[in-house]
Design a protein around this motif. Structure first.
Motif, PDB file in Angstrom:
ATOM      1  N   VAL A 211      -7.969  -3.461   6.119  1.00  0.00           N
ATOM      2  CA  VAL A 211      -6.880  -2.937   5.287  1.00  0.00           C
ATOM      3  C   VAL A 211      -6.910  -1.408   5.208  1.00  0.00           C
ATOM      4  O   VAL A 211      -5.888  -0.749   5.446  1.00  0.00           O
ATOM      5  N   PRO A 212      -8.057  -0.772   4.904  1.00  0.00           N
ATOM      6  CA  PRO A 212      -8.069   0.698   4.905  1.00  0.00           C
ATOM      7  C   PRO A 212      -7.740   1.280   6.283  1.00  0.00           C
ATOM      8  O   PRO A 212      -7.041   2.298   6.388  1.00  0.00           O
ATOM      9  N   GLN A 213      -8.230   0.633   7.349  1.00  0.00           N
ATOM     10  CA  GLN A 213      -7.945   1.117   8.700  1.00  0.00           C
ATOM     11  C   GLN A 213      -6.451   1.025   9.009  1.00  0.00           C
ATOM     12  O   GLN A 213      -5.855   1.966   9.554  1.00  0.00           O
ATOM     13  N   ALA A 214      -5.826  -0.080   8.644  1.00  0.00           N
ATOM     14  CA  ALA A 214      -4.387  -0.236   8.875  1.00  0.00           C
ATOM     15  C   ALA A 214      -3.597   0.770   8.051  1.00  0.00           C
ATOM     16  O   ALA A 214      -2.587   1.317   8.522  1.00  0.00           O
ATOM     17  N   ALA A 215      -4.063   1.026   6.823  1.00  0.00           N
ATOM     18  CA  ALA A 215      -3.373   2.001   5.971  1.00  0.00           C
ATOM     19  C   ALA A 215      -3.470   3.405   6.570  1.00  0.00           C
ATOM     20  O   ALA A 215      -2.502   4.186   6.519  1.00  0.00           O
ATOM     21  N   ARG A 216      -4.627   3.755   7.155  1.00  0.00           N
ATOM     22  CA  ARG A 216      -4.777   5.057   7.813  1.00  0.00           C
ATOM     23  C   ARG A 216      -3.829   5.178   9.005  1.00  0.00           C
ATOM     24  O   ARG A 216      -3.186   6.210   9.208  1.00  0.00           O
ATOM     25  N   THR A 217      -3.748   4.108   9.799  1.00  0.00           N
ATOM     26  CA  THR A 217      -2.826   4.118  10.948  1.00  0.00           C
ATOM     27  C   THR A 217      -1.394   4.310  10.475  1.00  0.00           C
ATOM     28  O   THR A 217      -0.609   5.038  11.091  1.00  0.00           O
ATOM     29  N   ALA A 218      -1.064   3.648   9.355  1.00  0.00           N
ATOM     30  CA  ALA A 218       0.293   3.781   8.806  1.00  0.00           C
ATOM     31  C   ALA A 218       0.576   5.224   8.419  1.00  0.00           C
ATOM     32  O   ALA A 218       1.659   5.759   8.708  1.00  0.00           O
ATOM     33  N   ARG A 219      -0.395   5.876   7.765  1.00  0.00           N
ATOM     34  CA  ARG A 219      -0.197   7.276   7.374  1.00  0.00           C
ATOM     35  C   ARG A 219      -0.031   8.167   8.603  1.00  0.00           C
ATOM     36  O   ARG A 219       0.819   9.065   8.637  1.00  0.00           O
ATOM     37  N   GLU A 220      -0.856   7.928   9.613  1.00  0.00           N
ATOM     38  CA  GLU A 220      -0.778   8.740  10.834  1.00  0.00           C
ATOM     39  C   GLU A 220       0.574   8.604  11.522  1.00  0.00           C
ATOM     40  O   GLU A 220       1.079   9.566  12.123  1.00  0.00           O
ATOM     41  N   LYS A 221       1.176   7.416  11.415  1.00  0.00           N
ATOM     42  CA  LYS A 221       2.459   7.164  12.077  1.00  0.00           C
ATOM     43  C   LYS A 221       3.647   7.379  11.146  1.00  0.00           C
ATOM     44  O   LYS A 221       4.795   7.125  11.525  1.00  0.00           O
ATOM     45  N   GLY A 222       3.359   7.848   9.933  1.00  0.00           N
ATOM     46  CA  GLY A 222       4.436   8.122   8.991  1.00  0.00           C
ATOM     47  C   GLY A 222       5.091   6.875   8.427  1.00  0.00           C
ATOM     48  O   GLY A 222       6.262   6.891   8.030  1.00  0.00           O
ATOM     49  N   VAL A 223       4.344   5.782   8.377  1.00  0.00           N
ATOM     50  CA  VAL A 223       4.883   4.518   7.856  1.00  0.00           C
ATOM     51  C   VAL A 223       4.747   4.502   6.338  1.00  0.00           C
ATOM     52  O   VAL A 223       3.667   4.755   5.799  1.00  0.00           O
TER      53      VAL A 223
END
Length: 688
Positions: A211-223
């Motif tokens: 979950v934290p990893q997916a949230a970081r990816t989301a932030r990086e991609k502007g999601v």
């Protein structure tokens, strides 16, 4: 299964439930709210809490079939619920009888009792709830909430899957390999990395990493994830967990517990109930962090949390697609994953709901892959499972033994999710508890063996080894314990075998076969045993019959009057006769109104009589009641046909839970013939 059983749960590894009650502590001596319930972390964890609009709470304990440690912990959880929160009623799936194991529970605690019951638990002959009831200080009422016919259909679908499991697994393995190859060539590198992490999460439930990893990816991609409140709560809780100093927390907890030596509550229960003052907490910073952590945990909803995780996954994927072909492949992969969960019986209610939204496409693709038949079997299985969810919900809200109070209910994972949805929709407060599994994992082979045990000839009920929580089992266990104590059996193994043999004998000569299927000598012996039981057995039982029905039985059977005399001659038997007019009462009853165990009840409304007539009401609560009535329906008691055979068999049917095919005229006629033969032979002997 791992994904389905999961919820949050690095967090709960920090629930320090320090045991504090001295042996003399009086259970329930402090006012506590079930809303703040906590259990020792060694036993399990509270996965979810939902505060509804009512004060009533349903404590749903998630069953883990064929797992000794889980069953042991389920029993300990039930003991904790009773001693701390006064919850003494437990509904359970997998059966439809009721018992409190009164006979075994009343036996003094002994080495033999402990050793035998532990062996029975290890051998899966008794369950965790049964073990709790046997050793409870007060009765624990175990109430089966299954519909027998529906349970059997669901069970048959499960066994049908296992019969072709190897073939299905080979097909799934090939389909998995094909899907991996398509992704390897069809996904871009970023999408492949994310999909790999996702597969690891779904396989091993590493939620604290994913979950934290997916949230970081989301932030990086502007999601944007700001609307996913449950995900954010989990991330916040995870952040607190990372900085929490466990050693300091343990030290603070020990110091605080010194001020509560006379309390029977655990550390978390005291904390939740506000039993520590603000001044005390001022010098316990880690405890304050811990309190913040469990307050965040309480805001998490299983269903909503995982739904939002899936939403986050889909949004992140959308940001990683660079072509329509990738998107189409991913959609096909998700449909396959959904079908695979249904085919391998690892779906959740949410999966079934998602499947219905894309059913046509899933079925078409499974047809192409040669898995259509396996999918159809899974759909059938989950259809029965959903129907059983509704039965469970209806019974916990209508059964007189279950309504109007806090209760526990023990169900498997799929039913836990399904029942939670229904309770939430109805505004009923509930919480879900998952027992600790220790280091073991569920024994699928043992579970299958349990499901596969004796199927009845008429397929109307299950082997007593499935519907195992019952007074019949209680009687068998108590007998085996006494046999051990008095040396009638040589060792533990022989005592266990004695219980199994006695129990299987009842199955095989009763619910295991139609009366017409057993040899003539066994038929006659069974009728003779039922005849003897009318006067010899001293177990309190009650029979309800309308005066008009009794008159009809007397008109059509020469033996009926003798049967009534025999029943009333037994002081342990109570007969309640309902009537509208005294003119309806047969002479055989009016001549015996002075009998202490005969009661006349004006009126022919059984529902009212069950509420107002004490003998009926008491017998109903103890599940020792039979009513002879062709029209009345009630799933809380035994309803029998207007027939002399019912007069003969009702004590056996109440105690053992078995029925000959009483709907069959040939069976009734045969039993009546044996009865006539027995009575005639008795008259000859008396004359001689």
């Amino acid at each position: 299964m791992k994904y389905k059983l999961l919820i949050l749960y690095i967090i709960t590894t920090l629930i320090f439930c320090f045991p504090v009650a001295p042996a003399s502590a009086e259970p329930g001596s402090e006012t506590v709210s079930v809303a703040n319930l906590a259990i020792p972390e060694t036993l399990g964890k509270v996965n979810e809490r939902f505060h509804g609009t009512s004060d009533r709470w349903i404590i749903n304990i998630q069953d883990v079939h064929a797992h000794f440690t889980a069953q042991e912990n389920i029993g300990a959880i039930i003991e904790h619920l009773q001693n701390t929160y006064g919850i003494d009623t437990v509904a359970f799936e997998g059966g439809w009888e009721n018992t409190s194991y009164q006979e075994t529970r009343s036996l003094p605690t002994s080495r033999e009792k402990h050793m035998l019951t532990r062996a029975l638990l290890e051998e899966e002959i008794i369950t965790g709830p049964a073990h709790a009831a046997i050793f409870a200080s007060r009765p624990v009422h175990l109430i089966g909430i299954e519909n027998p016919e529906l349970y059997l259909k669901n069970r048959d679908a499960y066994l049908e899957y296992f019969a072709s499991k190897d073939k299905i697994n080979a097909q799934i393995k090939e389909a998995d390999r094909d899907m991996r190859n398509q992704k390897a060539t069809g996904y871009n590198s970023d999408l492949r990395r994310f999909d790999s992490a996702l597969e690891e999460f779904r396989l091993n439930s590493a939620i604290d990493e994913f979950v934290p990893q997916a949230a970081r990816t989301a932030r990086e991609k502007g999601v944007n994830l700001s609307d996913l409140k449950q995900v954010q709560i989990f991330i916040d809780a995870h952040a607190i967990e990372k900085i929490l100093n466990k050693d300091k927390l343990a030290a603070e907890a020990a110091r605080l517990m010194q001020t509560k030596r006379q309390s029977h509550l655990s550390f978390e229960e005291l904390l939740r109930h506000g039993k520590f003052t603000a001044e005390q907490l001022q010098y316990a910073p880690e405890t304050k962090h811990y309190l913040e952590l469990i307050q965040l945990q309480d805001q998490l909803s299983h269903e909503d949390f995982f739904e939002q995780i899936e939403t986050m996954i889909q949004r992140v994927k959308a940001s990683l697609f660079i072509s329509d072909a990738e998107k189409a492949l991913d959609e096909r992969s998700e449909r396959y994953r959904l079908a695979k969960k249904i085919i391998t019986f690892k779906a959740t209610p949410a999966d079934i709901k998602t499947f219905e939204d894309s059913r046509s496409a899933v079925e078409s693709e499974m047809e192409e892959m040669g898995l259509a038949q396996s999918l159809a079997l899974g759909i059938k299985f989950y259809g029965f499972a959903k129907d059983r969810d509704q039965i469970f919900f209806d019974k916990i809200n209508s059964d007189q033994m279950l309504t109007g109070k806090n209760i526990a209910i023990v169900t498997g994972g799929f039913h836990t999710d399904g029942l939670s949805q229904k309770l939430k929709k109805a505004g009923i407060s509930y919480m879900v508890i998952t027992p600790s599994l220790g280091k073991g994992s569920p024994d699928e082979d043992l579970y299958l063996k349990r499901l596969s045990e004796t199927v009845t000839a008429d397929r109307q009920t299950l082997s007593a080894l499935q519907n195992r929580i019952s007074d019949a089992q209680d009687h068998a266990i108590a007998g085996a314990i006494n046999a051990l104590i008095h040396g009638d059996v040589r060792d533990l193994r022989e005592a266990v075998q004695r219980i199994t043999t006695l129990y299987e004998a009842k199955v095989n000569t009763s619910s295991g076969k139609s009366f017409l299927d057993i040899p003539a000598e066994e038929q006659k012996a069974a009728v003779q045993a039922a005849w003897d039981k009318l006067t010899q057995d001293q177990t309190p039982m009650t029979l309800g019959v309308l005066a008009t029905s009794l008159a009809e039985i007397l008109k059509n059977s020469k033996e009926a009057k003798i049967l009534i005399d025999r029943i009333l001659a037994n002081p342990a038997r109570t007969v309640v006769v309902g009537y509208d007019s005294f003119l309806d009462i047969p002479d055989v009853i009016s001549d015996r109104v002075s009998s202490r165990n005969l009661h006349l009840s004006q009126g022919t409304d059984w529902q009212r009589a069950l509420r107002d007539q004490r003998p009926l009401r008491d017998a109903l609560s103890k599940r020792t009641l039979a009513i002879i009535d062709n029209e009345f329906q009630n799933d809380q008691t035994l309803i029998l046909h207007v027939s002399a055979v019912s007069l003969l068999l009702y004590p056996v049917l109440i105690e053992q839970g078995w029925q000959y095919s009483l709907d069959d005229p040939q069976t009734q006629s045969l039993i009546e013939g044996y009865l006539h033969e027995i009575i005639t032979q008795q008259d000859i002997q008396l004359s001689a």
